[in-house]
Design an enzyme around this catalytic site. Structure first.
Site, PDB file in Angstrom:
ATOM      1  N   SER A 116      -8.928  -0.576  -4.597  1.00 56.02           N
ATOM      2  CA  SER A 116      -9.021  -0.200  -3.193  1.00 56.02           C
ATOM      3  C   SER A 116     -10.486  -0.027  -2.793  1.00 56.02           C
ATOM      4  O   SER A 116     -11.253  -0.984  -2.826  1.00 56.02           O
ATOM      5  CB  SER A 116      -8.195   1.060  -2.940  1.00 56.02           C
ATOM      6  N   LYS A 176       0.859  -1.185   0.000  1.00 53.78           N
ATOM      7  CA  LYS A 176       0.000   0.000   0.000  1.00 53.78           C
ATOM      8  C   LYS A 176       0.889   1.226   0.000  1.00 53.78           C
ATOM      9  O   LYS A 176       1.373   1.683   1.036  1.00 53.78           O
ATOM     10  CB  LYS A 176      -0.925   0.000   1.211  1.00 53.78           C
TER      11      LYS A 176
END
Length: 615
Positions: free
Chosen positions: A411, A207
């Site tokens: 996401s 991430k």
């Protein structure tokens, strides 16, 4: 604790708001004057002769969209933005299906003489670029002549233009199809110098969203994830370019690797492109006008004018057919842009608007299934969950939900798909990025530098800390626990939907990004297909044969619609330095991250920003 305190950022925000109000009120007075004269002009004009019917017969289709490609146009009517006031214009949005319909119909239209293509001022994601390129290729293969021109060809505009019969470039232009580059600005030293401390919390090894606030360079994990996605995409892109131009395999890669040496030997970049076979002609604006006149003389026999042509939207109006309406409906709800709370606007998938649309579909008994069209890099976890809750309510009525992923569904754009009965993605969709992060800035560095001390008393330990002080460890630990818990919920939602064990999904989570074709291979999606395929599958699950598609969009007040039409026709523009315009565009995104009173738990894919190709 003094509840009336105002941080430096809060005061700056209030000052900007007051400045904006003054500017808006000033320009409103001018607009009202113009409106008055517009009414008078409209009344007078209504007594004039009606315009002739526009047809495509013996004309060139002028395919020159300027703006950005979207799934569904979204109009922001809530208020003037600072961009509206200073920039004087809004981004022109072109619906992908409209552009494809125009090109697909043109391929079989015997009335059209040719198609002129200039997409050098059209921003789009790669998946959309591939679709438009395929449509241009189809026009060419149908026997219709296609002439492409630009003053500069980017990756996407050259991909599309390479499918034409002829590619022309301005003598001062160049081909900049140099590959897929992703560069980011890293602010860690800047904020250190500004004495702003960022507290970053992440869940997911890949991430990379917060990296600019913690690093001064791209991490190896970020490079790995990006290259595994981008390299196959670049290979597909160059293959299509070379096939369209009938170039030897590897020509585009070799050009990109040696472009600067080639320009050193021959500074005329357009001529370099011609020598390599990337284009067919190098022209001035006057020469292309003359060339087009020779090929397609206009009805006025004016050699200084372009051919008789028909625009995209005039042509679309001509080919639009009245569609039969059926009692059964399939709802389409779009999630396009960054997912945030509030109303939808260009580039913002506002959860308030989306939830209203889902609720409207839920209440409509004629709606037998819902297709969720996702074109989003994600955003706020809270806003994503609001959308998911509304979808749960629809699903509780025993009607199917099908997801259709567009250019991007990453996401938070994955989060909202987790109650779907079936997920479609396109080969070139960017998806994944299953991870969570949070960013909380503190101003203790500035206060220490300025010699300002913060002290006082509180009723509880929980209210001891505020953003003017350094963040204590017990607060950091609690926030990290919250981020980890949100990540656990995220992975659990996806694993439950994909019928996978939690541990089996983890290697494909962690913030990694995947192409649609790879996502199918690892089980994150069910089928490769587009929106049409998703609608057909929804009808199958709903057990209906005849149906109409009902697309739910943001409702526009009739008076707002009137004003929008009026402002569009008035065409008032102000000039602004492009450097200031760029800063204005970046301001809201960064303010979202540094305002202490903003919820900063995000499920957002920053890799996705590199996919949009502008002029």
């Amino acid at each position: 604790m003094d509840t009336n305190k105002k941080s430096i950022w809060k005061q700056a925000d209030e000052f900007l708001a007051m400045t904006r109000k003054i500017l808006v009120n000033g320009i409103t007075a001018l607009i009202l004057i113009v409106i008055t004269f517009s009414f008078i002009g409209g009344i007078v004009g209504s007594f004039g002769d009606s315009s002739e019917e526009i047809t495509s017969e013996d004309k060139v289709l002028w395919f020159k969209p300027i703006g950005v490609v979207v799934d569904t146009e979204v109009i922001n009517t809530d208020s003037f933005t600072i961009e509206d006031v200073l920039g004087g214009t809004s981004t022109e949005q072109h619906q992908l299906q409209d552009l494809l319909d125009v090109l697909n119909h043109a391929a079989d239209d015997e009335d059209l003489l040719a198609v002129y293509v200039n997409v050098s001022e059209l921003g789009m994601y790669w998946a959309s670029a591939f679709k438009i390129a395929e449509a241009v290729k189809n026009v060419r293969e149908s026997g219709k002549r296609v002439i492409a021109y630009a003053e500069e060809f980017s990756n996407s505009s050259y991909l599309i233009s390479s499918q034409a019969n002829e590619v022309l470039i301005n003598e001062m232009g160049q081909v900049t199809a140099f590959g897929l580059s992703r560069k980011r600005e890293y602010y860690v030293d800047l904020y250190k110098n500004l004495k702003i401390n960022y507290n970053v919390f992440t869940a997911g090894d890949f991430k990379s969203g917060p990296e600019p606030y913690t690093r001064d360079s791209m991490s190896e994990n970020d490079k790995l994830a990006w290259n595994e996605f981008a390299n196959p995409m670049w290979k597909k892109m160059t293959d299509m370019m070379e096939d369209g131009r009938q170039l030897a395999a590897g020509t585009i890669q070799e050009f990109g690797d040696n472009a600067w040496e080639l320009y050193k030997e021959n500074p005329e970049a357009a001529q370099v492109a011609l020598n390599l076979g990337l284009v067919d002609k190098v022209v001035t604006r006057e020469e292309i006008k003359q060339y087009m006149f020779e090929e397609f003389p206009n009805s006025e026999n004016d050699k200084y004018a372009f051919p008789d042509s028909i625009s995209i939207y005039d042509y679309l109006a001509e080919i639009d057919e009245e569609k039969e309406e059926f009692d059964n409906k399939i709802a389409v709800v779009n999630i396009e842009g960054a997912i945030m709370t509030g109303e939808a606007a260009y580039g913002i998938a506002g959860s308030d608007t989306i939830v209203k649309n889902i609720q409207s579909a839920t209440k409509n008994d004629d709606v037998k299934a819902l297709v969720l069209r996702v074109n989003s890099p994600g955003g706020s976890v809270y806003a994503s969950e609001l959308i998911t809750n509304a979808l749960n309510e629809f699903k509780a009525t025993d009607r199917p939900i099908i997801t259709s992923m567009g250019d991007i569904a990453a996401s938070g754009g994955v989060w909202v798909t987790t109650n779907s009965d079936h997920i479609f993605a396109e080969e070139d969709t960017l998806t994944g990025s299953i991870g969570v992060y949070g960013i909380i800035p503190t101003l203790d560095g500035i206060y220490d530098w300025a010699g300002i001390k913060v002290d006082g008393t509180t009723s509880t330990k929980a209210s001891e800390w505020d953003e003017r002080q350094s963040m204590p460890e017990y607060v950091k630990d609690a926030i990290q626990a919250s981020i980890d818990n949100t990540y656990f919920k995220f992975v659990s939602k996806v694993s439950d939907n994909r019928l996978m064990e939690y541990e089996d999904l983890l290697p494909f989570a962690g913030g990694r990004i995947w192409s649609g074709s790879k996502a199918l291979e690892i089980g994150l999606v069910d089928t490769i297909g587009d929106l049409t395929d998703a609608l057909s599958y929804a009808a199958k699950l709903a057990d209906i044969e005849e149906y109409s598609v009902k697309t739910y969009t943001k409702e526009i007040d009739p008076f707002d619609a009137f004003l929008l039409e009026l402002f569009e026709n008035i065409d008032i523009k102000t000039s602004i330095d492009p450097r200031i315009e760029m800063l204005i565009g970046e301001y809201p995104k960064h303010m979202m991250l540094i305002k202490p009173d903003t919820q900063n738990v995000m499920a957002y894919c920053f890799e996705c920003e590199a996919l949009m190709n502008y002029k």
